[in-house]
Design an enzyme around this catalytic site. Structure first.
Site, PDB file in Angstrom:
ATOM      1  N   THR A 101     -32.431 -24.292   4.787  1.00  0.00           N
ATOM      2  CA  THR A 101     -32.779 -22.950   5.262  1.00  0.00           C
ATOM      3  C   THR A 101     -31.644 -21.961   4.998  1.00  0.00           C
ATOM      4  O   THR A 101     -31.839 -20.911   4.365  1.00  0.00           O
ATOM      5  CB  THR A 101     -33.082 -22.999   6.780  1.00  0.00           C
ATOM      6  OG1 THR A 101     -34.107 -23.966   6.988  1.00  0.00           O
ATOM      7  CG2 THR A 101     -33.529 -21.656   7.309  1.00  0.00           C
ATOM      8  N   VAL A 102     -30.444 -22.281   5.473  1.00  0.00           N
ATOM      9  CA  VAL A 102     -29.321 -21.338   5.379  1.00  0.00           C
ATOM     10  C   VAL A 102     -28.780 -21.270   3.950  1.00  0.00           C
ATOM     11  O   VAL A 102     -28.495 -20.178   3.436  1.00  0.00           O
ATOM     12  CB  VAL A 102     -28.197 -21.725   6.375  1.00  0.00           C
ATOM     13  CG1 VAL A 102     -27.051 -20.726   6.296  1.00  0.00           C
ATOM     14  CG2 VAL A 102     -28.740 -21.801   7.797  1.00  0.00           C
ATOM     15  N   LYS A 156     -21.910 -25.262  14.075  1.00  0.00           N
ATOM     16  CA  LYS A 156     -21.279 -25.202  15.415  1.00  0.00           C
ATOM     17  C   LYS A 156     -20.948 -26.584  15.950  1.00  0.00           C
ATOM     18  O   LYS A 156     -19.998 -26.755  16.707  1.00  0.00           O
ATOM     19  CB  LYS A 156     -22.175 -24.470  16.416  1.00  0.00           C
ATOM     20  CG  LYS A 156     -23.557 -25.078  16.598  1.00  0.00           C
ATOM     21  CD  LYS A 156     -24.602 -24.201  16.022  1.00  0.00           C
ATOM     22  CE  LYS A 156     -25.882 -24.888  15.665  1.00  0.00           C
ATOM     23  NZ  LYS A 156     -26.797 -23.989  14.975  1.00  0.00           N
ATOM     24  N   GLY A 207     -25.214 -27.828   0.605  1.00  0.00           N
ATOM     25  CA  GLY A 207     -26.479 -27.690   1.320  1.00  0.00           C
ATOM     26  C   GLY A 207     -27.328 -26.558   0.755  1.00  0.00           C
ATOM     27  O   GLY A 207     -26.821 -25.465   0.487  1.00  0.00           O
ATOM     28  N   LEU A 208     -28.600 -26.862   0.553  1.00  0.00           N
ATOM     29  CA  LEU A 208     -29.534 -25.854   0.033  1.00  0.00           C
ATOM     30  C   LEU A 208     -30.835 -25.938   0.852  1.00  0.00           C
ATOM     31  O   LEU A 208     -31.933 -26.030   0.323  1.00  0.00           O
ATOM     32  CB  LEU A 208     -29.784 -26.114  -1.466  1.00  0.00           C
ATOM     33  CG  LEU A 208     -30.530 -25.042  -2.270  1.00  0.00           C
ATOM     34  CD1 LEU A 208     -29.846 -23.688  -2.193  1.00  0.00           C
ATOM     35  CD2 LEU A 208     -30.665 -25.484  -3.734  1.00  0.00           C
ATOM     36  N   GLU A 241     -18.804 -17.183  11.249  1.00  0.00           N
ATOM     37  CA  GLU A 241     -19.668 -16.187  11.896  1.00  0.00           C
ATOM     38  C   GLU A 241     -21.080 -16.710  12.150  1.00  0.00           C
ATOM     39  O   GLU A 241     -21.700 -16.387  13.168  1.00  0.00           O
ATOM     40  CB  GLU A 241     -19.715 -14.897  11.059  1.00  0.00           C
ATOM     41  CG  GLU A 241     -20.449 -13.758  11.711  1.00  0.00           C
ATOM     42  CD  GLU A 241     -19.887 -13.409  13.087  1.00  0.00           C
ATOM     43  OE1 GLU A 241     -20.506 -13.834  14.081  1.00  0.00           O
ATOM     44  OE2 GLU A 241     -18.856 -12.734  13.174  1.00  0.00           O
ATOM     45  N   LYS A 300     -21.946 -23.740  21.252  1.00  0.00           N
ATOM     46  CA  LYS A 300     -21.711 -22.323  20.948  1.00  0.00           C
ATOM     47  C   LYS A 300     -20.798 -21.668  21.994  1.00  0.00           C
ATOM     48  O   LYS A 300     -19.909 -20.900  21.633  1.00  0.00           O
ATOM     49  CB  LYS A 300     -23.056 -21.584  20.843  1.00  0.00           C
ATOM     50  CG  LYS A 300     -23.842 -22.011  19.593  1.00  0.00           C
ATOM     51  CD  LYS A 300     -25.276 -21.503  19.639  1.00  0.00           C
ATOM     52  CE  LYS A 300     -26.035 -21.847  18.369  1.00  0.00           C
ATOM     53  NZ  LYS A 300     -27.482 -21.586  18.484  1.00  0.00           N
ATOM     54  N   GLY A 343     -32.560 -18.257  11.492  1.00  0.00           N
ATOM     55  CA  GLY A 343     -33.444 -17.839  10.404  1.00  0.00           C
ATOM     56  C   GLY A 343     -32.646 -17.675   9.117  1.00  0.00           C
ATOM     57  O   GLY A 343     -31.450 -17.373   9.151  1.00  0.00           O
TER      58      GLY A 343
HETATM   59  N1  LIG Z   1     -31.455 -22.788  10.349  1.00  0.00           N
HETATM   60  C1  LIG Z   1     -30.883 -21.810  11.023  1.00  0.00           C
HETATM   61  O1  LIG Z   1     -31.510 -20.797  11.343  1.00  0.00           O
HETATM   62  C2  LIG Z   1     -29.435 -21.903  11.385  1.00  0.00           C
HETATM   63  C3  LIG Z   1     -28.838 -20.843  12.099  1.00  0.00           C
HETATM   64  C4  LIG Z   1     -27.471 -20.898  12.390  1.00  0.00           C
HETATM   65  C5  LIG Z   1     -26.741 -22.000  11.996  1.00  0.00           C
HETATM   66  N2  LIG Z   1     -27.368 -23.025  11.325  1.00  0.00           N
HETATM   67  C6  LIG Z   1     -26.542 -24.173  10.906  1.00  0.00           C
HETATM   68  O2  LIG Z   1     -26.507 -24.199   9.473  1.00  0.00           O
HETATM   69  C7  LIG Z   1     -26.405 -25.546   9.024  1.00  0.00           C
HETATM   70  C8  LIG Z   1     -27.540 -25.823   8.041  1.00  0.00           C
HETATM   71  O3  LIG Z   1     -28.778 -25.651   8.721  1.00  0.00           O
HETATM   72  P1  LIG Z   1     -30.162 -25.601   7.909  1.00  0.00           P
HETATM   73  O4  LIG Z   1     -31.181 -25.193   8.908  1.00  0.00           O
HETATM   74  O5  LIG Z   1     -30.005 -24.815   6.672  1.00  0.00           O
HETATM   75  O6  LIG Z   1     -30.346 -27.154   7.557  1.00  0.00           O
HETATM   76  P2  LIG Z   1     -31.403 -27.830   6.555  1.00  0.00           P
HETATM   77  O7  LIG Z   1     -32.502 -26.890   6.260  1.00  0.00           O
HETATM   78  O8  LIG Z   1     -31.715 -29.165   7.107  1.00  0.00           O
HETATM   79  O9  LIG Z   1     -30.564 -28.002   5.193  1.00  0.00           O
HETATM   80  C9  LIG Z   1     -29.535 -28.937   5.043  1.00  0.00           C
HETATM   81  C10 LIG Z   1     -29.150 -28.997   3.577  1.00  0.00           C
HETATM   82  O10 LIG Z   1     -28.016 -29.829   3.421  1.00  0.00           O
HETATM   83  C11 LIG Z   1     -28.298 -30.890   2.501  1.00  0.00           C
HETATM   84  N3  LIG Z   1     -27.658 -32.093   3.040  1.00  0.00           N
HETATM   85  C12 LIG Z   1     -27.661 -32.519   4.324  1.00  0.00           C
HETATM   86  N4  LIG Z   1     -26.965 -33.675   4.435  1.00  0.00           N
HETATM   87  C13 LIG Z   1     -26.542 -33.968   3.182  1.00  0.00           C
HETATM   88  C14 LIG Z   1     -25.783 -35.040   2.631  1.00  0.00           C
HETATM   89  N5  LIG Z   1     -25.325 -36.038   3.406  1.00  0.00           N
HETATM   90  N6  LIG Z   1     -25.520 -35.023   1.314  1.00  0.00           N
HETATM   91  C15 LIG Z   1     -25.981 -34.013   0.526  1.00  0.00           C
HETATM   92  N7  LIG Z   1     -26.685 -32.986   0.989  1.00  0.00           N
HETATM   93  C16 LIG Z   1     -26.973 -32.968   2.302  1.00  0.00           C
HETATM   94  C17 LIG Z   1     -29.791 -31.021   2.443  1.00  0.00           C
HETATM   95  O11 LIG Z   1     -30.141 -31.500   1.156  1.00  0.00           O
HETATM   96  P3  LIG Z   1     -31.696 -31.679   0.707  1.00  0.00           P
HETATM   97  O12 LIG Z   1     -32.227 -30.293   0.593  1.00  0.00           O
HETATM   98  O13 LIG Z   1     -31.616 -32.350  -0.608  1.00  0.00           O
HETATM   99  O14 LIG Z   1     -32.326 -32.491   1.795  1.00  0.00           O
HETATM  100  C18 LIG Z   1     -30.241 -29.562   2.665  1.00  0.00           C
HETATM  101  O15 LIG Z   1     -30.264 -28.871   1.455  1.00  0.00           O
HETATM  102  C19 LIG Z   1     -26.406 -26.402  10.277  1.00  0.00           C
HETATM  103  O16 LIG Z   1     -25.071 -26.683  10.648  1.00  0.00           O
HETATM  104  C20 LIG Z   1     -27.082 -25.520  11.323  1.00  0.00           C
HETATM  105  O17 LIG Z   1     -26.678 -25.811  12.637  1.00  0.00           O
HETATM  106  C21 LIG Z   1     -28.681 -22.992  11.019  1.00  0.00           C
HETATM  107  N1  LIG Z   2     -31.605 -24.327  17.056  1.00  0.00           N
HETATM  108  C1  LIG Z   2     -30.873 -23.111  17.143  1.00  0.00           C
HETATM  109  C2  LIG Z   2     -30.734 -22.519  15.759  1.00  0.00           C
HETATM  110  C3  LIG Z   2     -29.586 -21.604  15.591  1.00  0.00           C
HETATM  111  O1  LIG Z   2     -28.346 -22.183  15.811  1.00  0.00           O
HETATM  112  C4  LIG Z   2     -31.631 -22.155  18.071  1.00  0.00           C
HETATM  113  O2  LIG Z   2     -32.766 -22.444  18.484  1.00  0.00           O
HETATM  114  O3  LIG Z   2     -31.072 -21.124  18.438  1.00  0.00           O
HETATM  115 NA    NA Z   3     -22.897 -14.797  14.374  1.00  0.00          NA
END
Ligand SMILES: NC(=O)c1ccc[n+]([C@@H]2O[C@H](COP(=O)([O-])OP(=O)(O)OC[C@H]3O[C@@H](n4cnc5c(N)ncnc54)[C@H](OP(=O)(O)O)[C@@H]3O)[C@@H](O)[C@H]2O)c1
Ligand SMILES: N[C@@H](CCO)C(=O)O
Ligand code: NA
Length: 454
Positions: free
Chosen positions: A12-13, A102, A9-10, A126, A202, A318
């Site tokens: 947000t995180v 989560k 995954g590439l 974490e 969570k 974020g």
């Molecule tokens: N965003 C936050 O602030 C945050 C905070 C805490 C936890 N999280 C957790 O972190 C995880 C990632 O969140 P995110 O916000 O970074 O998600 P995101 O921005 O949607 O990024 C998902 C990434 O995974 C890739 N991906 C998804 N499904 C795929 C598949 N089947 N095959 C290949 N690549 C795939 C996507 O590829 P493409 O780029 O090519 O589409 C993208 O790069 C989630 O579990 C989320 O709950 C997020």
């Molecule tokens: N959707 C979640 C992102 C972090 O897990 C929130 O609003 O807190």
């Molecule tokens: Na944490």
């Protein structure tokens, strides 16, 4: 010898993590030994905010988890499948896993941790709760000698942002949600956030770490914030409360057990006593430490013996904040890989697992049904404006042993009088019986709101 990462995954995180790993100056020196070996994405054509050589980025995620050169898999792709299968495959292949997911851990944690322990590797999470806020490792390590009594958190930033704006602006839920989506705080499909599902995942994770038993997600009572109205926020304010979406995990001790455990004669009994695990909008007294957590921030209050109260506060989501948590997990693993003697057979790897980094709960926790919960309630009634209505409400409450802390009638909705009550602690089942009787009264038009009070 460096530590090689395979990142799934590439987004947000993932991007935040790569940025952090590409900018090592002034951070922990061990980061120098970490190398991004492969990165998996869905589309190779998407523009990326980070520079990675074309032979590192791939759409073949299976190949990453099967690559013998990779030491640690960083799962930041999200979703249930293929994330679950890729994590399990990586673990079976003897790779450590760092995940921010989560949803996967709350549903498949038992299977994932069992696989990890059998393979003699670690799963670090974490970032899965509270984003950048350190709360998983503190529960597993720094607070682990405490008898945890309660974990109470604001663990969803989107809903806290919406409730904060409703509070400060007197706006409606739907207007603020639309604005939050427009600003990119809330997702296009906000269901997981506003219906409390993200917070339920969570708190299930926090409860299993804090109390040491597995939590079945279907046992977590979950209510979101769609029904919270600006009218209730205004009444709550007048009564000295703010409304927050709380995720609560609490040990329930009967008075007899309570006596025994407070005497610390039978610690085992304490660990086996049932839990209440729930997510719902809650009236929080303004003086409570969680009442002042506003906007997208998260906070988790842990109560234990002998520590008392500890609160963790910070950015729950974020790119940078979450990358901080993900990369700290990577660093923890790198440190443990560095200090581990090179061992080839699984048996010696299992023996050398650090129990404060590993997760190993086996029994399911007993969860108390909501009808048995003892809590305070807030309820709002619309009634005919006629003499004796408050008396009738009081009689119905009295019939079921519900004692009232306050009762106010200040407003009207059209012809109807608006009556708001706050109860003392009451068994939820009794309170609902009283409400059923109240609903059948001719003078009562409706009960638009029912909220629990901390
Ligand atoms: N965003 C936050 O602030 C945050 C905070 C805490 C936890 N999280 C957790 O972190 C995880 C990632 O969140 P995110 O916000 O970074 O998600 P995101 O921005 O949607 O990024 C998902 C990434 O995974 C890739 N991906 C998804 N499904 C795929 C598949 N089947 N095959 C290949 N690549 C795939 C996507 O590829 P493409 O780029 O090519 O589409 C993208 O790069 C989630 O579990 C989320 O709950 C997020
Ligand atoms: N959707 C979640 C992102 C972090 O897990 C929130 O609003 O807190
Ligand atoms: Na944490």
């Amino acid at each position: 010898m460096g530590v090689k990462l395979g990142i799934l995954g590439l987004g947000t995180v993932g991007t935040g993590t790569v940025q952090l790993l590409q900018d090592k100056t002034g951070r922990h020196p061990l980061l120098q030994e970490i190398e991004i070996c492969r990165v998996g994405v869905r589309s190779l054509d998407k523009p990326r905010a980070v520079e990675l050589s074309t032979d590192v980025v791939t759409t073949d995620l299976e190949a990453i988890v099967n690559d013998p050169a990779v030491d640690i898999i960083v799962e930041v792709m999200g979703g249930l499948e293929p994330a679950r299968s890729l994590i399990l495959k990586a673990l079976s292949n003897g790779k450590h896993v760092v995940t921010a997911n989560k949803a996967v851990i709350a549903r498949f944690g038992a299977e994932i941790f069992t696989t990890a322990n059998q393979a003699g590797v670690y799963v670090m999470l974490e970032a899965a709760v509270g984003g950048g806020i350190p709360v998983i490792q503190p529960l597993k390590q720094s607070l682990s000698v405490n008898r945890i009594q309660a974990v109470t958190g604001i663990v969803n930033g989107t809903t806290n942002y919406i409730l904060t704006r409703m509070q400060t602006e007197g706006s409606n839920f739907s207007d603020v949600l639309a604005d939050a989506q427009h600003l990119g705080y809330a997702e296009a499909d906000p269901t997981a956030d506003v219906d409390g599902l993200d917070a339920a995942d969570k708190i299930a994770i926090l409860a299993s770490l804090g109390f040491g038993g597995r939590i079945n997600l279907k046992d977590v009572y979950t209510e979101g914030i769609r029904q919270v109205s600006k009218t209730d926020i205004a009444y709550a304010e007048k009564l000295g409360f703010v409304i927050k979406l709380l995720a609560i995990a609490k040990r329930i001790t009967s008075s007899e057990e309570d006596r025994e455990t407070r005497g610390y004669g039978d610690a085992q009994k304490f660990y086996l006593s049932p839990l209440s695990v729930r997510v719902h909008p809650t009236l929080v007294p303004k003086a409570h430490p969680l009442a002042s957590i506003n906007g997208v921030y998260n906070a988790i209050l842990v109560e234990g013996e002998p520590i008392g109260q500890v609160m963790f506060f910070g950015p729950g989501a974020g790119a940078g904040a979450t990358a901080s948590a993900v990369t700290s997990d990577i660093l923890n693993l790198a440190a443990s890989l560095k200090s581990q003697k090179v061992s080839t057979d699984n048996q010696s790897k299992i023996g050398s697992l650090n129990p404060l980094l590993a997760c190993g709960h086996h029994e399911y926790s007993q969860i108390v049904p909501m009808a048995e919960l003892i809590t305070r309630f807030y309820a709002r009634f619309l009634t005919n404006d006629q003499p004796g209505v408050i008396g009738k409400l009081g009689t119905c409450f009295g019939n079921y042993g519900v004692s009232l802390e306050s009762i106010v009638q200040t407003g009207f909705q059209g012809e109807l009088a608006e009556i708001v009550v706050v109860t003392h602690d009451v068994r939820e089942g009794n309170f609902r019986q009283a409400l059923a009787e109240i609903e059948s009264l001719e003078a009562v038009e409706s009960i638009p709101s029912l909220l629990r009070v901390l």
